[in-house]
Each structure stands twice: as C-alpha cells, then as structure tokens.
Scaffold this motif. Sequence first.
Motif, PDB file in Angstrom:
ATOM      1  N   LEU A 144       0.833  -1.213   0.000  1.00 30.60           N
ATOM      2  CA  LEU A 144       0.000   0.000   0.000  1.00 30.60           C
ATOM      3  C   LEU A 144       0.864   1.259   0.000  1.00 30.60           C
ATOM      4  O   LEU A 144       0.376   2.343  -0.303  1.00 30.60           O
ATOM      5  CB  LEU A 144      -0.858   0.047   1.275  1.00 30.60           C
ATOM      6  CG  LEU A 144      -1.981  -0.967   1.434  1.00 30.60           C
ATOM      7  CD1 LEU A 144      -2.410  -1.026   2.899  1.00 30.60           C
ATOM      8  CD2 LEU A 144      -3.158  -0.604   0.556  1.00 30.60           C
ATOM      9  N   PHE A 145       2.134   1.090   0.382  1.00 28.57           N
ATOM     10  CA  PHE A 145       2.974   2.270   0.631  1.00 28.57           C
ATOM     11  C   PHE A 145       4.222   2.302  -0.261  1.00 28.57           C
ATOM     12  O   PHE A 145       5.312   2.596   0.198  1.00 28.57           O
ATOM     13  CB  PHE A 145       3.349   2.311   2.118  1.00 28.57           C
ATOM     14  CG  PHE A 145       2.159   2.167   3.036  1.00 28.57           C
ATOM     15  CD1 PHE A 145       1.179   3.151   3.068  1.00 28.57           C
ATOM     16  CD2 PHE A 145       1.994   1.028   3.830  1.00 28.57           C
ATOM     17  CE1 PHE A 145       0.055   3.018   3.897  1.00 28.57           C
ATOM     18  CE2 PHE A 145       0.876   0.888   4.660  1.00 28.57           C
ATOM     19  CZ  PHE A 145      -0.098   1.883   4.689  1.00 28.57           C
ATOM     20  N   CYS A 146       4.024   1.964  -1.531  1.00 34.17           N
ATOM     21  CA  CYS A 146       5.157   1.999  -2.471  1.00 34.17           C
ATOM     22  C   CYS A 146       5.467   3.452  -2.827  1.00 34.17           C
ATOM     23  O   CYS A 146       4.640   4.140  -3.423  1.00 34.17           O
ATOM     24  CB  CYS A 146       4.833   1.236  -3.747  1.00 34.17           C
ATOM     25  SG  CYS A 146       4.713  -0.535  -3.522  1.00 34.17           S
ATOM     26  N   ARG A 147       6.658   3.891  -2.487  1.00 32.35           N
ATOM     27  CA  ARG A 147       7.062   5.255  -2.838  1.00 32.35           C
ATOM     28  C   ARG A 147       7.668   5.304  -4.237  1.00 32.35           C
ATOM     29  O   ARG A 147       7.771   6.359  -4.847  1.00 32.35           O
ATOM     30  CB  ARG A 147       8.053   5.796  -1.800  1.00 32.35           C
ATOM     31  CG  ARG A 147       7.495   5.789  -0.367  1.00 32.35           C
ATOM     32  CD  ARG A 147       6.199   6.602  -0.243  1.00 32.35           C
ATOM     33  NE  ARG A 147       5.612   6.531   1.086  1.00 32.35           N
ATOM     34  CZ  ARG A 147       4.330   6.262   1.319  1.00 32.35           C
ATOM     35  NH1 ARG A 147       3.489   6.014   0.312  1.00 32.35           N
ATOM     36  NH2 ARG A 147       3.869   6.230   2.550  1.00 32.35           N
ATOM     37  N   LEU A 173       4.956   2.925  13.097  1.00 35.15           N
ATOM     38  CA  LEU A 173       4.430   1.868  13.978  1.00 35.15           C
ATOM     39  C   LEU A 173       4.943   2.043  15.406  1.00 35.15           C
ATOM     40  O   LEU A 173       4.200   1.864  16.371  1.00 35.15           O
ATOM     41  CB  LEU A 173       4.811   0.487  13.432  1.00 35.15           C
ATOM     42  CG  LEU A 173       4.106   0.068  12.136  1.00 35.15           C
ATOM     43  CD1 LEU A 173       4.661  -1.268  11.638  1.00 35.15           C
ATOM     44  CD2 LEU A 173       2.585  -0.047  12.340  1.00 35.15           C
ATOM     45  N   LYS A 174       6.216   2.398  15.498  1.00 35.64           N
ATOM     46  CA  LYS A 174       6.814   2.598  16.833  1.00 35.64           C
ATOM     47  C   LYS A 174       6.114   3.759  17.562  1.00 35.64           C
ATOM     48  O   LYS A 174       5.767   3.650  18.732  1.00 35.64           O
ATOM     49  CB  LYS A 174       8.311   2.898  16.648  1.00 35.64           C
ATOM     50  CG  LYS A 174       9.077   3.011  17.927  1.00 35.64           C
ATOM     51  CD  LYS A 174       9.201   1.661  18.599  1.00 35.64           C
ATOM     52  CE  LYS A 174       9.653   1.813  20.042  1.00 35.64           C
ATOM     53  NZ  LYS A 174       9.418   0.585  20.807  1.00 35.64           N
ATOM     54  N   ALA A 175       5.913   4.829  16.803  1.00 34.96           N
ATOM     55  CA  ALA A 175       5.275   6.014  17.395  1.00 34.96           C
ATOM     56  C   ALA A 175       3.855   5.701  17.865  1.00 34.96           C
ATOM     57  O   ALA A 175       3.328   6.361  18.760  1.00 34.96           O
ATOM     58  CB  ALA A 175       5.261   7.154  16.378  1.00 34.96           C
ATOM     59  N   HIS A 176       3.249   4.687  17.248  1.00 27.48           N
ATOM     60  CA  HIS A 176       1.886   4.314  17.637  1.00 27.48           C
ATOM     61  C   HIS A 176       1.851   3.083  18.548  1.00 27.48           C
ATOM     62  O   HIS A 176       0.821   2.426  18.684  1.00 27.48           O
ATOM     63  CB  HIS A 176       1.030   4.081  16.396  1.00 27.48           C
ATOM     64  CG  HIS A 176       0.717   5.349  15.664  1.00 27.48           C
ATOM     65  ND1 HIS A 176       1.573   5.915  14.755  1.00 27.48           N
ATOM     66  CD2 HIS A 176      -0.350   6.180  15.728  1.00 27.48           C
ATOM     67  CE1 HIS A 176       1.044   7.028  14.272  1.00 27.48           C
ATOM     68  NE2 HIS A 176      -0.116   7.219  14.852  1.00 27.48           N
ATOM     69  N   HIS A 198       2.295  -7.191   7.026  1.00 27.52           N
ATOM     70  CA  HIS A 198       3.082  -7.818   5.954  1.00 27.52           C
ATOM     71  C   HIS A 198       4.073  -6.809   5.389  1.00 27.52           C
ATOM     72  O   HIS A 198       3.667  -5.780   4.854  1.00 27.52           O
ATOM     73  CB  HIS A 198       2.171  -8.326   4.833  1.00 27.52           C
ATOM     74  CG  HIS A 198       1.518  -9.619   5.167  1.00 27.52           C
ATOM     75  ND1 HIS A 198       0.449 -10.123   4.475  1.00 27.52           N
ATOM     76  CD2 HIS A 198       1.812 -10.534   6.126  1.00 27.52           C
ATOM     77  CE1 HIS A 198       0.099 -11.281   5.001  1.00 27.52           C
ATOM     78  NE2 HIS A 198       0.898 -11.542   6.005  1.00 27.52           N
ATOM     79  N   PHE A 199       5.332  -7.130   5.528  1.00 26.97           N
ATOM     80  CA  PHE A 199       6.396  -6.281   4.980  1.00 26.97           C
ATOM     81  C   PHE A 199       6.794  -6.844   3.612  1.00 26.97           C
ATOM     82  O   PHE A 199       7.661  -7.707   3.502  1.00 26.97           O
ATOM     83  CB  PHE A 199       7.587  -6.228   5.951  1.00 26.97           C
ATOM     84  CG  PHE A 199       7.502  -5.095   6.933  1.00 26.97           C
ATOM     85  CD1 PHE A 199       6.277  -4.492   7.221  1.00 26.97           C
ATOM     86  CD2 PHE A 199       8.635  -4.621   7.575  1.00 26.97           C
ATOM     87  CE1 PHE A 199       6.188  -3.438   8.124  1.00 26.97           C
ATOM     88  CE2 PHE A 199       8.568  -3.560   8.480  1.00 26.97           C
ATOM     89  CZ  PHE A 199       7.339  -2.970   8.747  1.00 26.97           C
ATOM     90  N   GLU A 237      10.309   4.610   7.335  1.00 26.87           N
ATOM     91  CA  GLU A 237       9.099   5.430   7.494  1.00 26.87           C
ATOM     92  C   GLU A 237       8.000   4.613   8.194  1.00 26.87           C
ATOM     93  O   GLU A 237       7.376   5.070   9.155  1.00 26.87           O
ATOM     94  CB  GLU A 237       8.615   5.885   6.099  1.00 26.87           C
ATOM     95  CG  GLU A 237       7.404   6.802   6.136  1.00 26.87           C
ATOM     96  CD  GLU A 237       6.670   6.894   4.793  1.00 26.87           C
ATOM     97  OE1 GLU A 237       7.032   6.185   3.832  1.00 26.87           O
ATOM     98  OE2 GLU A 237       5.693   7.664   4.734  1.00 26.87           O
ATOM     99  N   ILE A 238       7.800   3.380   7.731  1.00 26.89           N
ATOM    100  CA  ILE A 238       6.723   2.548   8.295  1.00 26.89           C
ATOM    101  C   ILE A 238       7.035   2.147   9.735  1.00 26.89           C
ATOM    102  O   ILE A 238       6.183   2.254  10.624  1.00 26.89           O
ATOM    103  CB  ILE A 238       6.482   1.295   7.420  1.00 26.89           C
ATOM    104  CG1 ILE A 238       6.023   1.717   6.015  1.00 26.89           C
ATOM    105  CG2 ILE A 238       5.444   0.377   8.066  1.00 26.89           C
ATOM    106  CD1 ILE A 238       5.777   0.574   5.056  1.00 26.89           C
TER     107      ILE A 238
END
Lengths: 349, 129
Positions: free
Chosen positions: A177-180, A303-306, A279-280, A298-299
């Motif tokens: 979902l997060f392809c830069r 995740l850590k911040a949350h 899923h990474f 970035e991911i």
Amino acid sequence: MGNIKSCVSLYSFQNQYMTGKSSLEDLLRFVKEDCGADGVEILPDQMLHGTPNPSEKTYQEWSRLMEKYQLDLACADVFLNTTLYKNRELTKRECIDLIKQEIVMAHRLGFKTIRLVSMVPAWILEPCLEAAVKNDVIMAIEIHAGLGFGVPKTEEFLAEVLRLNSPYVGIVPDAGLFCRKFPRVTSEYCKKVYGTNEELIKYAHSVFESGIDFFELTKSRGFFEIEEAKGKGLRFESGAESRVKDPSKDMFYVANLSAYENKPLSVMDPYIKYIKHFHFKLYEMTKTGEEYSIDYKEILTYLKAHDYNGYVSTEYEGNRWTLPGKPIKEKEQVLLHQQYIKKILNEIQ
Amino acid sequence: MFDTNVFIEDTCKNVLKNNQVIGYEMQTHITYYRGIPLSMINYVKVKADGVEVPRENIRFTADHIDWFTLDEMETVALIKWEFGVPATVRVLQDGGLSKGTHDVQLTVCTRTAYIPVPLEGVMTRSVVI
C-alpha cells in the motif's frame, strides 16, 4: 512502549518448497538460524497437508518442528474457498463453518492470529467470534494494495471491525500500500518478457515519483474492478491507456499498475489499535541494503510512534518478477530484508 | 501466471497396462501457491501436436490413489491437490504417443479464493518417446 518483533512468512519460499529444494523443516531452520527472526508465518494450505483438518501425524510433526526451532507462531494465513464448486458460490453457513475449522486448526497448531485473505466477506466475523474467543485466535483481514482502503468490500470489513470492537478482530496491512517508487522488477520483467514500451514504463514510474498511484488516478475501486470493467469495454483515464502502443506487449503491465499503491501512512490512523500483524512486502533489495519501493524506516517509525507491538513479516514477492531462466533468489533476498528491518529496529527501539 | 508450475520437465511418457499402451501421462504442479480441493480445478486441457484431446479422454489424480474424469472432479471437495505434490494428468489413447518427438501442451486452470479470474497456466514441451 511497544516492542516490534521480526517475522518471516514462508510464502516467501514457495518456489523452494514446491520444487523440493527446501522442506518445511529446512525453511524453519533458515528463518531461525540464518535470519534470526523472532517469528514465523505460514500458509497452512501451502505447507501442511490435509488442511483445515490435518491428520494427527501432521500435527505431531508440526509439534516436533516447533519444539526444535522455537519460533514464535506469528500468523497463519487463511483463505476462504468460496469457489469450491463450479456451479455455485458457497453459502454463508458453509463459509462460516470453514472459517471455524480454520480457527480450530490454528489453535491446535499454536497460532494466536489468523490472516483472512482480502475479499473475505464482512459477515463472516460475528458468527465466528465465539469460536475465535474460545480458541484464543484473532481474525484479521488483509488490507492489500489494489484491494485496500476505498474498495467497497474492504471498507465493509473495516466498518465491521470498528463495530465489533473486539480484541479478537483486526487487520493485517500489507506494505504494498505504501510503495514510494513503482517496483522496477515488475517493469523490467514486463519489458523483457512482453516487450512493454519504454514510454509507458517511464510514465508509471513518474506517477509514483509524483506521490500518487494508479489506484488514485483511476478513481476506481481497485485492481479487480478495473480488470472486470476492461472486459466490458470500459476505459479508465489513468494516462496509461493512451500510452499503450501494442496491447499484446503493454496490457499485462497496465493490468498490474493498480496492484501497487502509494498511500500516506495516515490511512492507517483510524485502525491503529486493530493492527494485529503487518506484511512487509519485499519486491527487491537494492545494493545499498534497502527495499527499492518501500521505505521501511518510514513505516517502522510510524508503527513505533503508535506503540505497535506485533510482528512485521517479510513477504517476498520478487519471485513473480524473476526473469524466465534466472534463479529465484528468495533466501538471499529475505535474509537481506531481515537485516535491513533489524537495523532499523535497533535504531528506533 | 504460474506457467512455470505447469508440466514438469521429463515426466511425459506412455502408459502400459496389461502389455498394452493405453495412453500417455505427465506430471504437473498446481497453478496457485496453495493446495486446494480437486473441485476447484476449473479445467485441464491437453494438446498433442496441435490437436486438442477430447475432455472425456482425460483422467486426473492428485495422489495415485483416486483417479477422476474432469466431470467427476467437479464434485471432489474432500480430496486435495497439495502444493508441492505433482499431480498426474493421463490421456487415454490406444497406442499412446508414437515413437519420435511430439509437442505436448498442458493447460491447468484453478479457481482461487479471492481472484475473480481463474488462474491458468500453460506449458508446451517437446517430448521424445
């Protein structure tokens, strides 16, 4: 504070397993000893026989392997065979029964989370919840690029997750979902195998570089809906169609464009507490030790911040884009990806 | 997709029964990444030297215990074709394939759990009998 744990999905090694180059035990050993991962994820249908009702012998062999390799059982990937018969779709009752069987099996195998594949209907959750609680197994829907946020069936499922608000119900986002950047292995494969034209490929890459994706551009409802609409002669204005020079060379590539997304991480904000597994996705590790398309720093920072404290699971899919005749380097790639993930985890936690 | 799973190399041979060649067979992996019940096989097709084999002449086994026609297989929900276990596709044809080289094409198509289009894999191999 959360503690994010590493994991490898044996999905990554499907070719090794299918061709008999590695047994299930070989793969577990690789994940434990070579990758040094905390956990493992499996597709029971892929590497265990007779699922969802395996024999006692299969359960015993699984117990032996788990005792030997001492990996955390992070997630079992579950499918729903709604297309079991050619002449009809399974009824609700049949579907519910199948998922309950999967829950019981997952429990016996030692898993506490099952991933329900994208497009599993939302109505499955409530009738299966009692079995999930009883067996201490979480049901989490896969949110996959092309079938993710904004796709009606997925949105229905997400609404049901929020409505039920149970610790036994959640989601498994997929990093596709997060392809830069658009995966260049896909472009390279289509160029070499199908002869896809350069201009189209350049355009696809430029779309991602400008921070959007084809899913967004078509304002459509995702990968499969685009495919179905094409069958009906409908067109989408993504800019890709006008760059098709030879459909036999270019359309396979066009069909794959919306299977990758370039979403902001904030799409996960409303569902943070429901993320049960992650899923990474791995398309290609670069020479500098990063994933070509996805910025995992970035991911992981997000995740850590949350305070996410689940597993992040390497799922190699570069196998689909390995050129014919070339060896699939899944072990090498997974190993590099795990090193990359662990390096970031060491930095941030 | 999954073309390379189809028709394992060097597996095509004539089948002898009671000293008679009753046909020929070949092995194949599944066109999917997981095992599924046999009823989810959408179709199997064989072409030999460009000529399509009639559907009723094809037999299939996932385990060499039970053999099915393609029509029968549509209701086989309890026997699975496991991932990583080659299935055998047999063509009933008196005399099998003649001595020499043949182009044999195998097509395997499965219905999947969530992809609306069945997954077809096709592989042609040059077979020497």
